[in-house]
Each structure stands twice: as C-alpha cells, then as structure tokens.
Design an enzyme around this catalytic site. Structure first.
Site, PDB file in Angstrom:
ATOM      1  N   ILE A 115      11.169   2.640  -3.644  1.00 44.75           N
ATOM      2  CA  ILE A 115      11.581   3.990  -3.254  1.00 44.75           C
ATOM      3  C   ILE A 115      12.307   3.992  -1.905  1.00 44.75           C
ATOM      4  O   ILE A 115      13.214   4.802  -1.685  1.00 44.75           O
ATOM      5  CB  ILE A 115      10.383   4.971  -3.263  1.00 44.75           C
ATOM      6  CG1 ILE A 115      10.880   6.397  -3.386  1.00 44.75           C
ATOM      7  CG2 ILE A 115       9.479   4.810  -2.068  1.00 44.75           C
ATOM      8  CD1 ILE A 115      11.625   6.715  -4.653  1.00 44.75           C
ATOM      9  N   SER A 166       8.785  -4.398   7.363  1.00 36.36           N
ATOM     10  CA  SER A 166       8.594  -5.020   6.061  1.00 36.36           C
ATOM     11  C   SER A 166       7.724  -6.253   6.208  1.00 36.36           C
ATOM     12  O   SER A 166       8.079  -7.185   6.933  1.00 36.36           O
ATOM     13  CB  SER A 166       9.953  -5.409   5.458  1.00 36.36           C
ATOM     14  OG  SER A 166       9.749  -6.184   4.302  1.00 36.36           O
ATOM     15  N   ASP A 201       0.073   8.484 -10.946  1.00 39.38           N
ATOM     16  CA  ASP A 201       1.153   8.281  -9.963  1.00 39.38           C
ATOM     17  C   ASP A 201       2.394   9.073 -10.400  1.00 39.38           C
ATOM     18  O   ASP A 201       2.908   9.879  -9.616  1.00 39.38           O
ATOM     19  CB  ASP A 201       1.479   6.795  -9.792  1.00 39.38           C
ATOM     20  CG  ASP A 201       2.655   6.601  -8.854  1.00 39.38           C
ATOM     21  OD1 ASP A 201       2.464   6.617  -7.633  1.00 39.38           O
ATOM     22  OD2 ASP A 201       3.796   6.471  -9.344  1.00 39.38           O
ATOM     23  N   LYS A 261       4.705  10.519  -1.516  1.00 40.29           N
ATOM     24  CA  LYS A 261       3.639  11.053  -2.361  1.00 40.29           C
ATOM     25  C   LYS A 261       2.889   9.906  -3.027  1.00 40.29           C
ATOM     26  O   LYS A 261       3.505   8.856  -3.266  1.00 40.29           O
ATOM     27  CB  LYS A 261       4.176  12.028  -3.412  1.00 40.29           C
ATOM     28  CG  LYS A 261       5.345  11.551  -4.264  1.00 40.29           C
ATOM     29  CD  LYS A 261       5.237  10.497  -5.291  1.00 40.29           C
ATOM     30  CE  LYS A 261       4.122  10.390  -6.252  1.00 40.29           C
ATOM     31  NZ  LYS A 261       4.400   9.333  -7.303  1.00 40.29           N
TER      32      LYS A 261
HETATM   33  P1  NAP Z   1       6.769  -0.708  -4.309  1.00 38.48           P
HETATM   34  O1  NAP Z   1       8.108  -0.974  -4.924  1.00 38.48           O
HETATM   35  O2  NAP Z   1       5.605  -1.506  -4.760  1.00 38.48           O
HETATM   36  O3  NAP Z   1       6.974  -0.836  -2.744  1.00 38.48           O
HETATM   37  C1  NAP Z   1       5.955  -0.598  -1.816  1.00 38.48           C
HETATM   38  C2  NAP Z   1       6.249  -1.433  -0.572  1.00 38.48           C
HETATM   39  O4  NAP Z   1       5.245  -1.149   0.400  1.00 38.48           O
HETATM   40  C3  NAP Z   1       6.178  -2.936  -0.809  1.00 38.48           C
HETATM   41  O5  NAP Z   1       7.421  -3.439  -1.236  1.00 38.48           O
HETATM   42  C4  NAP Z   1       5.796  -3.450   0.551  1.00 38.48           C
HETATM   43  O6  NAP Z   1       6.993  -3.544   1.302  1.00 38.48           O
HETATM   44  C5  NAP Z   1       4.995  -2.330   1.181  1.00 38.48           C
HETATM   45  N1  NAP Z   1       3.550  -2.564   1.242  1.00 38.48           N
HETATM   46  C6  NAP Z   1       2.771  -2.470   2.341  1.00 38.48           C
HETATM   47  N2  NAP Z   1       1.497  -2.724   2.046  1.00 38.48           N
HETATM   48  C7  NAP Z   1       1.442  -2.980   0.734  1.00 38.48           C
HETATM   49  C8  NAP Z   1       0.384  -3.317  -0.150  1.00 38.48           C
HETATM   50  N3  NAP Z   1      -0.890  -3.404   0.266  1.00 38.48           N
HETATM   51  N4  NAP Z   1       0.688  -3.529  -1.453  1.00 38.48           N
HETATM   52  C9  NAP Z   1       1.956  -3.431  -1.894  1.00 38.48           C
HETATM   53  N5  NAP Z   1       3.009  -3.100  -1.088  1.00 38.48           N
HETATM   54  C10 NAP Z   1       2.740  -2.895   0.214  1.00 38.48           C
HETATM   55  O7  NAP Z   1       6.351   0.825  -4.502  1.00 38.48           O
HETATM   56  P2  NAP Z   1       7.307   2.091  -4.617  1.00 38.48           P
HETATM   57  O8  NAP Z   1       7.640   2.324  -6.037  1.00 38.48           O
HETATM   58  O9  NAP Z   1       8.412   2.008  -3.651  1.00 38.48           O
HETATM   59  O10 NAP Z   1       6.266   3.224  -4.237  1.00 38.48           O
HETATM   60  C11 NAP Z   1       5.826   3.431  -2.903  1.00 38.48           C
HETATM   61  C12 NAP Z   1       5.335   4.855  -2.789  1.00 38.48           C
HETATM   62  O11 NAP Z   1       6.430   5.730  -3.120  1.00 38.48           O
HETATM   63  C13 NAP Z   1       4.206   5.197  -3.758  1.00 38.48           C
HETATM   64  O12 NAP Z   1       3.295   6.072  -3.149  1.00 38.48           O
HETATM   65  C14 NAP Z   1       4.920   5.886  -4.912  1.00 38.48           C
HETATM   66  O13 NAP Z   1       4.094   6.821  -5.582  1.00 38.48           O
HETATM   67  C15 NAP Z   1       6.045   6.597  -4.170  1.00 38.48           C
HETATM   68  N6  NAP Z   1       7.209   6.881  -5.021  1.00 38.48           N
HETATM   69  C16 NAP Z   1       7.762   5.932  -5.813  1.00 38.48           C
HETATM   70  C17 NAP Z   1       8.826   6.266  -6.649  1.00 38.48           C
HETATM   71  C18 NAP Z   1       9.514   5.273  -7.538  1.00 38.48           C
HETATM   72  O14 NAP Z   1      10.380   5.663  -8.323  1.00 38.48           O
HETATM   73  N7  NAP Z   1       9.231   3.987  -7.461  1.00 38.48           N
HETATM   74  C19 NAP Z   1       9.321   7.570  -6.655  1.00 38.48           C
HETATM   75  C20 NAP Z   1       8.780   8.482  -5.784  1.00 38.48           C
HETATM   76  C21 NAP Z   1       7.713   8.136  -4.981  1.00 38.48           C
HETATM   77  P3  NAP Z   1       7.229  -4.727   2.351  1.00 38.48           P
HETATM   78  O15 NAP Z   1       7.003  -5.994   1.598  1.00 38.48           O
HETATM   79  O16 NAP Z   1       8.619  -4.490   2.790  1.00 38.48           O
HETATM   80  O17 NAP Z   1       6.192  -4.521   3.446  1.00 38.48           O
END
Ligand code: NAP
Length: 309
Positions: A15, A37, A170, A92
């Site tokens: 995101i 990151s 989620d 969120k």
């Molecule tokens: P993601 O791709 O898994 O990315 C989360 C990032 O957070 C990881 O790449 C990592 O980045 C960092 N991080 C820090 N601590 C972590 C841990 N303990 N476990 C995993 N990652 C950790 O997730 P995302 O889809 O971007 O979602 C993140 C948030 O945004 C969630 O709350 C989700 O509900 C919300 N969201 C997502 C979307 C969507 O379409 N994906 C849409 C709207 C909202 P670094 O390696 O750079 O530290």
C-alpha cells in the site's frame, strides 16, 4: 505551519508503493521527507532508515508519519511518533485493539498533534453520493457481499493470518467503513459465524447479521475463497428503490441509472490529513473496527479446511 508537511512513510509494502507515495508526490501540501523500511528498501531519493527510532534519532526534519505497516506493530510506532511531536496517519485498521487506539487518541490530544485513523474506502467514487442519496430515506434492508480470492490479493502476507491481522475482515472492514458511513443509523451485530481454517488464527470467511435501532436487517457475507469473478457489493433496499455500490464503492447504481464520479481514495485521504493538520484536529472513528471486534466477541467459530498459500 509554513510550507509543505514533511512526511515519513513507515513500512514500504504494497500500500505504501501503490497509494501513499503517489498521493504524497501528487499533493503540494506534502513533501516526502524519509522512508523507514526494515528490509532497507530505498525510494524517492530521500533518506532511508531501518527503524523509526533511527529516523527519530537522526537530524532529518519531518512533521508527520504515515504508518503503512501491518496493524499489529502500529501502536508502538504511533506512540513513539506522537511522543516526538509528529502528526500520525494510520492505515486501516487503526490498530490491533480498540483500547490501544483509544489510548493513542488521548495521547495525541495531550501532545497537541493530529491523529488520523484513515478509511480509504469512504473516499471511493460512489460513496459520497450514496451517503447523500440515503440520507433521510426509509431503509428496508441492506446486504454486503465481499468475496475475493486471498491468493490474488494478499499473497504471502503472513501477518494477515495472525491475531490482530483480521483475516477476511482485513477487506471486510473496508465494507464496514462504507456501510457505517452511508447508512443513516448506527447498527450492531446480532449473530454471526466465523470460518477458521484449521491451521490459521484468523477467519477465511464470515456470515454476519446486523440490525439497527429501527430493526432494519443488514446481512454481511465475507469470503476469501472466491475464484473467478470477484464481488465487493453493498445493496440497500429503500422506499425509493434499490441503491447498489459495486467494486468496493467505485461504482454507484441508483434507480435512475449509474452515477459516475472521480475516484479519489488516497488523494482524498491525504487532502483530509492536510486539513486536519492545518486545523489542529484529529479524526479517529473506530465504528468499523468496533463491529469487527464484536464479530470476534459474539460470533460462533467453525473450523474449515486448512489454507495453504
Ligand atoms: P504488506 O505488503 O505486507 O506491507 C507491509 C509492510 O510493513 C512490509 O512490507 C514491511 O515493510 C512493514 N512491516 C513492518 N513490520 C512488519 C511485520 N511485523 N510484518 C510484516 N511487515 C512489516 O502489507 P500492505 O498490503 O501494504 O498492508 C499494510 C496495511 O495497509 C494493512 O493494515 C492493510 O490493511 C492496509 N491496506 C492495504 C491495502 C492493499 O491493497 N494492500 C489497501 C488498503 C489498506 P518494510 O520491509 O519496508 O519494513
């Protein structure tokens, strides 16, 4: 505040890349100041830090953080940011528990900084017009159907299956963020069933029944096992006919036909965040998360087939 709000993005996952960076670069009220990151992913030509603590200890100047990590680690990041006098944009859901979000809200107030619990789906193209059309209508019933393929939308996201990751809620909480915004009266859970894969801590599907103070039934069907066509629909039966929001709020159908408007989910969120920072206000609506918490509190659990990525 003079000049743009200098914002650090924390957690460079899907995101952050898909939405936060483009929205920051596209809004003159903001300037990307740094990224944090844990994997050391550099972007935007700005200073990169492995942890928020390293950023806070550095001489990089910034005013705000956008926390794009999974919800389970968000409280500690928000708490440290507020303690350092930074404004905080929470992805969120705003946290892993309701109580930690309430603590953050109080803490931000005492520190005089903005806390923004964002709900991106409320800014989807059809949602504002749907809310306006439903205001004052007699609502007979509503139905929420959110059926998607988890393997397509959340590949390899281990955190989403852990406690606090919400599983199918989620995406489901996005539907509830819309429903709590467009339906004229608050509603509450009557009963529900959560389907948990035998090898996972979070549900893969849920069937829920809500009701409002007038007895209006609101049904919710969430399923992550959907292959083929994907469904993100909210249908509301009213005295003036049927309203349907499709594609997660992007498309609005009213009895007289389709109503088109611009999609502005994350640009809308950043415009709102800028407004809050300039006005010295916070916006922390926990109503979608409260309904999800109630589903975990009140819902019956059933074990279903194991899920493997
Ligand atoms: P993601 O791709 O898994 O990315 C989360 C990032 O957070 C990881 O790449 C990592 O980045 C960092 N991080 C820090 N601590 C972590 C841990 N303990 N476990 C995993 N990652 C950790 O997730 P995302 O889809 O971007 O979602 C993140 C948030 O945004 C969630 O709350 C989700 O509900 C919300 N969201 C997502 C979307 C969507 O379409 N994906 C849409 C709207 C909202 P670094 O390696 O750079 O530290």
């Amino acid at each position: 505040m003079l000049g743009p709000i200098r914002v650090a993005v924390v957690g460079m996952g899907k995101i952050a890349h898909d939405q936060h960076l483009p929205s920051i670069f596209g809004n003159a009220d903001f300037q990307l100041a740094a990224t944090v990151s844990s994997r050391g992913e550099a972007t935007g030509g700005v200073p990169l830090f492995r942890t928020l603590d390293e950023l806070l200890a550095s001489d990089t100047a910034f005013d705000a953080v956008a926390l794009c990590t999974p919800p389970q680690v968000r409280y500690a990041l928000a708490q440290a940011s507020i303690a350092a006098g930074k404004h905080v944009f929470l992805e969120k859901p705003p946290g892993a528990t309701l109580a930690e979000v309430a603590v953050l809200e109080q803490y931000a107030k005492a520190a005089g900084v903005t806390l923004f619990a964002s709900w991106h789906s409320r800014y989807a193209a059809g949602v504002g017009a749907a809310r306006a059309w439903l205001a004052g209508r007699d609502i007979h019933s509503a139905s929420i159907v959110w059926r998607e393929d988890v393997r397509v939308w959340h590949p390899g996201q281990a955190w989403i299956w852990e406690p606090g990751g919400l599983g199918v809620f989620d995406p489901g909480i996005n539907a509830l963020s819309i429903a709590t915004h467009i339906l004229p009266r608050p509603f509450f859970l009557e009963e529900g069933t959560l389907s948990l894969p035998a090898n996972r801590a979070a549900p893969i599907a849920a069937m829920l029944s809500f009701r409002d103070a007038h007895g209006t039934p609101i049904a919710m069907d969430l399923d992550w096992r959907q292959t083929g066509p994907q469904t993100w629909d909210i249908t509301v039966e009213t005295d003036a006919g049927t309203l349907k929001l499709s594609k997660g709020g992007a498309e609005l159908y009213l009895p007289d036909g389709e109503h088109k408007s611009e999609d502005h989910e994350y640009p809308g969120l950043y415009a709102r965040f800028a407004h809050l920072v300039k006005a010295g206000e916070s916006d922390v609506d926990i109503s979608p998360m409260r309904l999800v918490a109630d589903a975990f509190l009140r819902g019956r659990r059933e074990l279903v087939e194991e899920f493997h990525d």
